[in-house]
Structures are given as C-alpha cells and as structure tokens.
Design an enzyme around this catalytic site. Structure first.
Site, mmCIF file in Angstrom:
data_model
loop_
_atom_site.group_PDB
_atom_site.id
_atom_site.type_symbol
_atom_site.label_atom_id
_atom_site.label_comp_id
_atom_site.label_asym_id
_atom_site.label_seq_id
_atom_site.Cartn_x
_atom_site.Cartn_y
_atom_site.Cartn_z
ATOM 1 N N SER A 72 -9.797 2.113 2.674
ATOM 2 C CA SER A 72 -8.906 2.849 1.730
ATOM 3 C C SER A 72 -7.919 1.985 0.979
ATOM 4 O O SER A 72 -7.246 2.286 -0.007
ATOM 5 C CB SER A 72 -7.834 3.863 2.629
ATOM 6 O OG SER A 72 -7.268 3.198 3.401
ATOM 7 N N SER A 81 -10.143 -0.185 7.018
ATOM 8 C CA SER A 81 -9.536 0.000 5.743
ATOM 9 C C SER A 81 -8.889 -1.364 5.136
ATOM 10 O O SER A 81 -8.639 -1.426 3.944
ATOM 11 C CB SER A 81 -8.581 1.142 5.531
ATOM 12 O OG SER A 81 -8.978 2.441 5.476
ATOM 13 N N LYS A 111 0.888 -1.096 -0.144
ATOM 14 C CA LYS A 111 0.068 0.022 0.125
ATOM 15 C C LYS A 111 0.936 1.489 -0.184
ATOM 16 O O LYS A 111 1.879 1.095 0.569
ATOM 17 C CB LYS A 111 -0.962 0.045 1.232
ATOM 18 C CG LYS A 111 -1.960 1.261 1.283
ATOM 19 C CD LYS A 111 -2.806 1.083 2.535
ATOM 20 C CE LYS A 111 -3.873 2.194 2.500
ATOM 21 N NZ LYS A 111 -4.651 2.018 3.753
HETATM 22 N N1 GLN Z 1 -13.366 4.613 6.130
HETATM 23 C C1 GLN Z 1 -12.649 4.993 7.315
HETATM 24 C C2 GLN Z 1 -12.228 6.549 7.284
HETATM 25 O O1 GLN Z 1 -12.438 6.876 6.209
HETATM 26 C C3 GLN Z 1 -11.661 3.998 7.545
HETATM 27 C C4 GLN Z 1 -10.173 4.635 6.906
HETATM 28 C C5 GLN Z 1 -9.155 3.679 7.172
HETATM 29 O O2 GLN Z 1 -9.051 2.659 8.061
HETATM 30 N N2 GLN Z 1 -8.013 4.116 7.048
HETATM 31 O O3 GLN Z 1 -11.578 7.209 8.197
#
Ligand code: GLN
Length: 489
Positions: free
Chosen positions: A158, A182, A78
């Site tokens: 994400s 994410s 990532k």
């Molecule tokens: N969807 C969540 C957010 O927007 C989690 C994102 C994540 O886990 N990095 O904060």
C-alpha cells in the site's frame, strides 16, 4: 548533482559542510513535486510547511545547534500517519477533511531529529492493497516503465505513493507502513529500499490502524545506508503504545559495512515453487551467489508452515481491520451522510465512505469473528500464526538471516491488474509470513526484469536484529550495483 538526486547520507554531509542548505534542498523538491504531478505520489503537498521547517533547520544550524539525525532532510509521510493540522486521509473518502490535532509518535521523532515534511503520500485505502489501485485519490504511478512499453505501471502498495515519491526523486526518503508487505512490495516494484522493522520497534501511536498486531512503520529510501539513518530516527520506545518495545535503538549505520563474512544465510525451500517465474528464481540464485562470494555460507532451511501464511493473514488482518474500522461512523471523523435517524446515518456514511476492497475486508473480518465461525477461522488462523513464528524461531537457532525473493513478479500495468482479489492477495506470498512472526524484513533492489523493471530480494532477520538485516542488505546492494534511476526522473 541536482539536490533531488542526493541520498540522505550525501545530503546530510553536504549540509554539515555548509555546501547546501535545507532551504535549497526543499526548494528543489517542491519544484520536482510540481513538475511530476502525473505520478500522483502525494495526496497533500505541504510546501509552506516544508519551507518554514527548512528555514528553522537552517537557523538552528547557523547557531551551531541542529545536530539531529535528519537535520534539514526533506521527507514524505505516508498519509496513514496523523500529522497535526494537516489533512490525513488514509486514502479513504471516509476521512474527508480530517485534520488531526495530534502528531504520530514516529513523525514527532523525525521532526525532533530535524526532518522536514514535504507532504503526505498516496496509498491504498486504509493500507489495504498491493497496487495503490484502491486509493480514493486515484492510484500513484510507478516512475518505471517497461522497455518499449509506454503503459503506466503500479508502484505497488500500500505504500505506493511513498515508493513512487522516493524512486521519482520527489523526496529523499519517505515513511511507509507494512502489515503484510506494504513497505517491501512497493520497494521491490520501484527499485527502492524498504525495511519493515521488528514489531514493536516503531510506535504505532497516531498511525491509522489497519491490523494492529501486524502493523509496523518503517523507512523507504534509495540506499540501505539511508534506511539505517531514517530507521534510527523513527524508532524508539513509546509509553503511549502498549506494544512498543522498551529496547535500545542502536546506531544502525555504524555496523553497516562490516560485511557478511562468516554469516550463515538460510534459503527456505518452501519459497520455491514450480510456478515461480524463471527470472525471479535466477535473481534469487544470483543473490545467493553474491553473499557466498562475500564470505557467507548459505544453507537450505525449511519453514514448513509457509503455505498457510497467506490464508492465515487474510483471516487475521481482516478480523482486526473490521474491529479497527468500526470507529468510522460519521460521528467522530471526516465524512457524514445525513439521514433521518442515527443508525441510517451510520449506514449511509459507511456505505458512501468506504471503497469495495475495504468493505470486502470488513465483511470477511466480521464473518470470521462471528459466533459460529470464530473457532473454525479466527482461532485456527491464530494457531497457524504461532506455528509460523515457531518455524522461524527454530531456524534462527542456526542461521543469521534468511534470503528470499521479494515478489513473485515485477510491477504490472495500471490497466491490467490481477484479475480478481485473490490473485492480488497472492502478490503478498513472500512478505506476509514476516509480519505474522513479527520479524524484521527488508527489500533491496537487485536487478531488472527482462522487460527492464526493478526486482528486489528480501532479507529476513531475528527479532530486534535489524543490524544484521541491514548488513546483509548492504552486501547485496554493493554486489548488485543497481542503477536506481527510472528514465526521465
Ligand atoms: N497487500 C497486503 C494487504 O492488502 C498488505 C497491506 C499492508 O501491508 N498494509 O493486506
């Protein structure tokens, strides 16, 4: 079987028997990456690096060395992990051209175990999002399509690029990070396996920070066994991260097939709502049945503060983000928009460098931390967080693991996202409590929606008990017998 179709465990065994080389694995993946660029899974492909690392791995093996856990295995990273001399963007314009001179601890651990890097995967900007739609580099695309519907769908976020790379056969496994879901939500949307380990299990050193008290790295793979193998390679105490836990890393693979007989699995009643899609409810019931059929006992449990988790998360995470992102000012990294004086340079750089969602989080975070509102919002959210952790601690006195749905729906079309930011935040309902409590959580593919899209189930465990989480996940995987193959990939 084509090399890109192998699991990590299968590739490892073929490598050990000399029936395939790391070079062959890498070449097959480079071909696949080139011919599937429509997935936009990678921001940066690193084929030269991959070939060189594969050559080294094969040479080590030829000398009888090279017995690392991921020896010769091509993986994707990532683009939130700093990788030395390789572009690291966090999916943001503000890190344009940023090539760190250091390597994150997690990737260092993986390279030490012999893994080979194929490239850096796409993500929501600074890992803020549940769709990949906030990436400066355009969204990664889900290799899955709904039946009879040719529209491109999001891979979730994400860590959506990692998920689409793994589901689309463009890597044998990939790293993700999970602050509020994410790793788990994109795993659910792409029919892959993702585990967010206990907070402190994997070092955060060298990972671009979003919300430091919630961020955790973890593996994304096509099988539970692969997740166990990869997690072992990624984890471990790191003195460079003061929140890294000094606990031994077990051989997660060893106990994988011990089954769930005699286990007690909690089913939290607060995760059920009238608004829940019937097919999600049905999948959850199916999961309960699978575990019971394999000898587990299921009990209804209560996690009374669940409904406050999402609001608390969307205060704590932006608060920490607003502080973490203050370092991007045009001086130390990436983009700089020149101006007449220093302050205007900061302002112009940040205005041009951050996207809307990141700005929204910085504004919310700054607001909830400001003098007049700190007690009302931030402090209150911290208290709620403590209650949520207590809810879990209480039930883990009498259950071994918890089973919940992973997401309230399947992957949505790229051009038809939830209509406003709050609706997007609601996608994280089932995943954020786990981060607030610092616990391990895993998503395993469990079936297809009526439209033919993957759906997952989530297993939550006690702190540092990933072994049980993986065992339960393995039991679901076996019962579900999910064909994790999107058409055309
Ligand atoms: N969807 C969540 C957010 O927007 C989690 C994102 C994540 O886990 N990095 O904060």
């Amino acid at each position: 079987m084509t090399p890109t179709d192998l699991t990590i465990a299968q590739a490892r065994d073929l490598l050990a028997k000399g029936e395939i080389s790391s070079m062959e694995l890498v070449e097959a993946h480079i071909d696949a990456m080139e011919s599937n660029r429509e997935l936009n899974a990678y921001i940066t492909e690193t084929p030269e690096k991959a070939l060189a690392m594969a050559q080294d791995s094969d040479a080590r093996r030829a000398k009888g060395e090279g017995n690392g856990l991921l020896e010769g295995i091509p993986v994707a990273i990532k683009d939130l992990f700093c990788t030395a001399d390789t572009l690291t963007t966090a999916g943001s314009h503000i890190l344009d051209g940023f090539k760190p001179f250091y390597e994150s601890t997690v990737t260092t651990n993986m390279w030490r175990e012999g893994a080979v890097m194929l490239g850096k995967t796409n993500l929501d900007e600074f890992a803020m999002g549940s769709s990949n739609l906030t990436s400066y580099h355009g969204p990664a695309i889900n290799p899955w399509k709904a039946r009879g519907d040719n529209r491109s769908r999001v891979p979730g976020g994400s860590s959506g690029g990692s998920a689409s790379a793994v589901a689309g056969r463009l890597a044998l496994g990939a790293t993700g990070t999970d602050t509020g879901g994410s790793i788990r939500q994109p795993a659910a949307f792409t029919g892959t396996v993702g585990i967010k380990p206990t907070y402190g299990r994997c070092s955060r050193w060298g990972i671009v920070a979003f919300a430091s008290s919630l961020d955790q790295a973890g593996p994304m793979t096509r099988s539970v066994r692969d997740a166990a193998i990869m997690l072992r390679a990624m984890a471990g105490h790191d003195p460079k991260d003061s929140t890294s836990a000094d606990v031994a890393v077990p051989d997660f693979e060893a106990g994988l097939d011990k089954g769930v007989k005699g286990m007690t699995i909690g089913i939290p009643k607060e995760y059920r709502s009238d608004a829940m899609a019937p097919e999600i409810e049905a999948l959850w019931q199916q999961g309960i049945k699978w575990l019971e059929e394999q000898g587990a006992r299921t009990v209804e449990i209560s996690l009374p503060h669940t409904k406050y988790a999402l609001p608390a998360y969307y205060i704590v995470a932006p608060a920490e983000a607003s502080s973490n992102l203050s370092r991007y000012d045009g001086v130390k990294y990436g983009l700089r928009v020149e101006a007449d004086d220093l302050l205007s340079m900061y302002e112009k750089t940040r205005a041009a460098g951050f996207g809307d969602e990141v700005k929204r989080r910085i504004l919310i975070g700054t607001y909830v931390l400001s003098a007049g509102y700190y007690d009302a919002y931030y402090l209150k959210a911290q208290k709620v967080r403590t209650r949520i952790a207590e809810d879990f601690r209480h039930v883990f006195g009498h259950v071994d693991a918890i089973l919940t749905p992973a997401t309230p729906s399947a992957a949505f079309p790229v051009d038809e996202p939830p209509s406003d930011p709050v609706e997007m935040y609601l996608l994280d309902t089932f995943t954020v409590p786990v981060n607030l409590a610092g616990l391990p959580g895993m998503v395993v593919p469990a079936g297809l929606s009526g439209a033919g899209l993957p759906l997952g189930l989530q297993v939550i465990g006690k702190a540092f008990d990933e072994e049980t989480v993986l065992r339960v996940g393995r039991a679901i995987e076996q019962a579900a017998d999910f064909d994790g193959r999107p058409e055309g990939y």
